[in-house]
Design a protein around this motif. Structure first.
Motif, mmCIF file in Angstrom:
data_model
loop_
_atom_site.group_PDB
_atom_site.id
_atom_site.type_symbol
_atom_site.label_atom_id
_atom_site.label_comp_id
_atom_site.label_asym_id
_atom_site.label_seq_id
_atom_site.Cartn_x
_atom_site.Cartn_y
_atom_site.Cartn_z
ATOM 1 N N ALA A 57 0.824 -1.213 0.000
ATOM 2 C CA ALA A 57 0.000 0.000 0.000
ATOM 3 C C ALA A 57 0.855 1.259 0.000
ATOM 4 N N SER A 58 2.060 1.167 0.529
ATOM 5 C CA SER A 58 2.940 2.341 0.595
ATOM 6 C C SER A 58 3.287 2.860 -0.792
ATOM 7 N N HIS A 59 3.286 1.987 -1.800
ATOM 8 C CA HIS A 59 3.614 2.429 -3.158
ATOM 9 C C HIS A 59 2.563 3.413 -3.673
ATOM 10 N N LEU A 60 1.297 3.117 -3.417
ATOM 11 C CA LEU A 60 0.236 4.019 -3.851
ATOM 12 C C LEU A 60 0.271 5.319 -3.045
ATOM 13 N N LEU A 61 0.572 5.198 -1.764
ATOM 14 C CA LEU A 61 0.677 6.400 -0.935
ATOM 15 C C LEU A 61 1.828 7.283 -1.398
ATOM 16 N N ASP A 62 2.931 6.665 -1.811
ATOM 17 C CA ASP A 62 4.065 7.441 -2.323
ATOM 18 C C ASP A 62 3.695 8.162 -3.613
ATOM 19 N N THR A 64 0.726 9.132 -4.539
ATOM 20 C CA THR A 64 -0.171 10.228 -4.188
ATOM 21 C C THR A 64 0.582 11.384 -3.544
ATOM 22 N N ALA A 65 1.516 11.065 -2.653
ATOM 23 C CA ALA A 65 2.292 12.104 -1.978
ATOM 24 C C ALA A 65 3.131 12.906 -2.955
ATOM 25 N N ASN A 66 3.569 12.275 -4.039
ATOM 26 C CA ASN A 66 4.324 12.999 -5.067
ATOM 27 C C ASN A 66 3.410 13.858 -5.938
ATOM 28 N N LEU A 67 2.202 13.373 -6.195
ATOM 29 C CA LEU A 67 1.285 14.098 -7.073
ATOM 30 C C LEU A 67 0.729 15.366 -6.433
ATOM 31 N N ILE A 68 0.379 15.289 -5.171
ATOM 32 C CA ILE A 68 -0.339 16.398 -4.533
ATOM 33 C C ILE A 68 0.438 17.714 -4.595
ATOM 34 N N PRO A 69 1.712 17.763 -4.191
ATOM 35 C CA PRO A 69 2.407 19.058 -4.277
ATOM 36 C C PRO A 69 2.612 19.543 -5.703
ATOM 37 N N VAL A 70 2.757 18.622 -6.633
ATOM 38 C CA VAL A 70 2.905 19.017 -8.041
ATOM 39 C C VAL A 70 1.623 19.697 -8.525
ATOM 40 N N VAL A 71 0.483 19.099 -8.204
ATOM 41 C CA VAL A 71 -0.789 19.675 -8.639
ATOM 42 C C VAL A 71 -1.062 20.987 -7.902
ATOM 43 N N LEU A 95 -7.998 4.510 -7.528
ATOM 44 C CA LEU A 95 -8.620 5.798 -7.841
ATOM 45 C C LEU A 95 -9.275 6.403 -6.606
ATOM 46 N N ARG A 96 -9.988 5.580 -5.850
ATOM 47 C CA ARG A 96 -10.677 6.100 -4.673
ATOM 48 C C ARG A 96 -9.671 6.593 -3.620
ATOM 49 N N THR A 97 -8.593 5.857 -3.446
ATOM 50 C CA THR A 97 -7.581 6.262 -2.464
ATOM 51 C C THR A 97 -6.945 7.588 -2.855
ATOM 52 N N ILE A 98 -6.588 7.707 -4.122
ATOM 53 C CA ILE A 98 -5.960 8.951 -4.594
ATOM 54 C C ILE A 98 -6.958 10.102 -4.522
ATOM 55 N N GLY A 99 -8.198 9.859 -4.930
ATOM 56 C CA GLY A 99 -9.218 10.906 -4.879
ATOM 57 C C GLY A 99 -9.446 11.395 -3.458
ATOM 58 N N SER A 105 -6.656 17.061 1.071
ATOM 59 C CA SER A 105 -5.679 18.148 0.977
ATOM 60 C C SER A 105 -6.310 19.465 0.527
ATOM 61 N N GLY A 106 -7.627 19.454 0.348
ATOM 62 C CA GLY A 106 -8.326 20.688 -0.004
ATOM 63 C C GLY A 106 -8.520 20.921 -1.479
#
Length: 334
Positions: A57-62, A64-71, A95-99, A105-106
């Motif tokens: 699961a940490s791979h998906l969390l990683d 997502t953690a990389n995507l959020i600051p970029v977006v 998809l649901r986890t990332i969404g 994150s607002g």
């Protein structure tokens, strides 16, 4: 919601999915996730690989953690659309986890879509009148596809087709370039004997002549190309080429051809110029691949590394001048 330059307008999830390959410039494969950030127009698009089924699961969390600051850097944005490609068991939970992470994150998520085969599924809609359980079929002849074609947008079949645009030539074409490069090397020794200013002058002339020929519809001969690529090793000549390269498809095509035909050791400069041209045209996939090609040959090639960092950070093409300025302050290994 309209895309850049009002080229496309989408009204349904199927329209959005149809538009994605034209935005990315290629069709995402299974296991991909595509993120579109919008403020009525799409202002940012990114594609990534979902972790393989069964991955920690940490791979998906990683991811997502990389995507959020970029977006987040793309502000102002009003909403985000996420599209995953593949089967439901693999795509839907991711998809649901990332969404959920983006919402926490607002940043509002407007759509969670899955593409399986030739059908699109809306994970946020359970109304069979608009989102049937069997999915909505994609229509390759839809109005969006017609609009995209009329606007001159092209969607290559996959990422491999993007890389093929600048893949090295071989056979007789490679043999011809090798001969021309040997001859150009001997010619350059004569010019160097006259000093650095003479090399800079020769480089400036070669760059201007090459771009002018291409704009006139003429392809460089092996001798012209070999001479140009040798001179591009000089940072001052490469920087001039970057300044003269315009953000339009003709110059992307030009540098792709130079990168394909250049001798391996001389690839970094034209590959980086290809990356810069593609980046400024909004083709992040081609820009990233070309920058990586430069670094494959020379891992210390600073301008390619700076460009790749900017791409990974989600910086806009307007960061081009800052990247160039930063590279020029430290000319070593450029």
């Amino acid at each position: 919601m309209s895309f850049p330059d009002n080229k496309l307008t989408v009204r349904t999830p199927a329209d959005l999915v149809t538009a994605v390959p034209y935005i990315l410039r290629f069709r995402p494969g299974d296991g991909s996730i595509v993120l579109l950030a919008s403020n009525r127009r799409v202002v940012f698009a990114a594609r990534g690989d979902l972790p393989a089924p069964g991955a920690p699961a940490s791979h998906l969390l990683d991811l997502t953690a990389n995507l959020i600051p970029v977006v987040r850097r793309q502000q102002p944005i009003t909403h985000i659309m996420l599209t995953g490609y593949g089967n439901a068991d693999h795509v839907d939970p991711a998809l649901r986890t990332i969404g959920e992470a983006f919402i926490a994150s607002g940043m509002p998520v407007r759509a969670l879509l899955r593409v399986t085969g030739t059908r699109v599924f809306n994970l946020d809609c359970d109304n069979p009148a608009c989102c049937p359980l069997e999915g909505t079929p994609l229509d390759p002849t839809s109005l969006v596809a017609v609009q995209a074609t009329a606007a001159g947008l092209v969607a290559l079949p996959d990422r491999a087709a993007v890389a093929a645009r600048f893949a090295p030539v071989d056979g007789p074409a490679r043999d011809g370039i090798r001969r021309a490069t040997r001859a150009a090397t001997a010619r350059l020794k004569t010019v160097r004997a006259a000093g650095d200013a003479a090399v800079d002058e020769a480089g400036a002339q070669a760059v201007r002549d090459a771009l002018r020929q291409h704009d006139d519809g003429k392809r460089l001969t092996d001798d012209e190309l070999a001479w140009l690529t040798l001179l591009l090793k000089r940072p001052s000549v490469r920087d001039l080429a970057a300044d003269l390269t315009q953000p339009h498809d003709r110059h992307v095509t030009f540098w792709a051809d130079i990168t394909r035909r250049a001798e391996e050791a001389l690839v970094p400069a034209p590959a980086t110029l290809l990356a810069l041209a593609a980046w400024r045209c909004g083709d992040g996939a081609l820009a990233s691949m070309a920058a990586n090609r430069a670094l494959q040959v020379d891992p210390a090639y600073q301008l390619a590394d700076l460009l790749l960092q900017a791409l990974h950070a989600g910086l806009p093409p307007s960061a081009f001048e800052q990247a160039i300025a930063s590279a020029r302050t430290n000319p070593s290994h450029q």
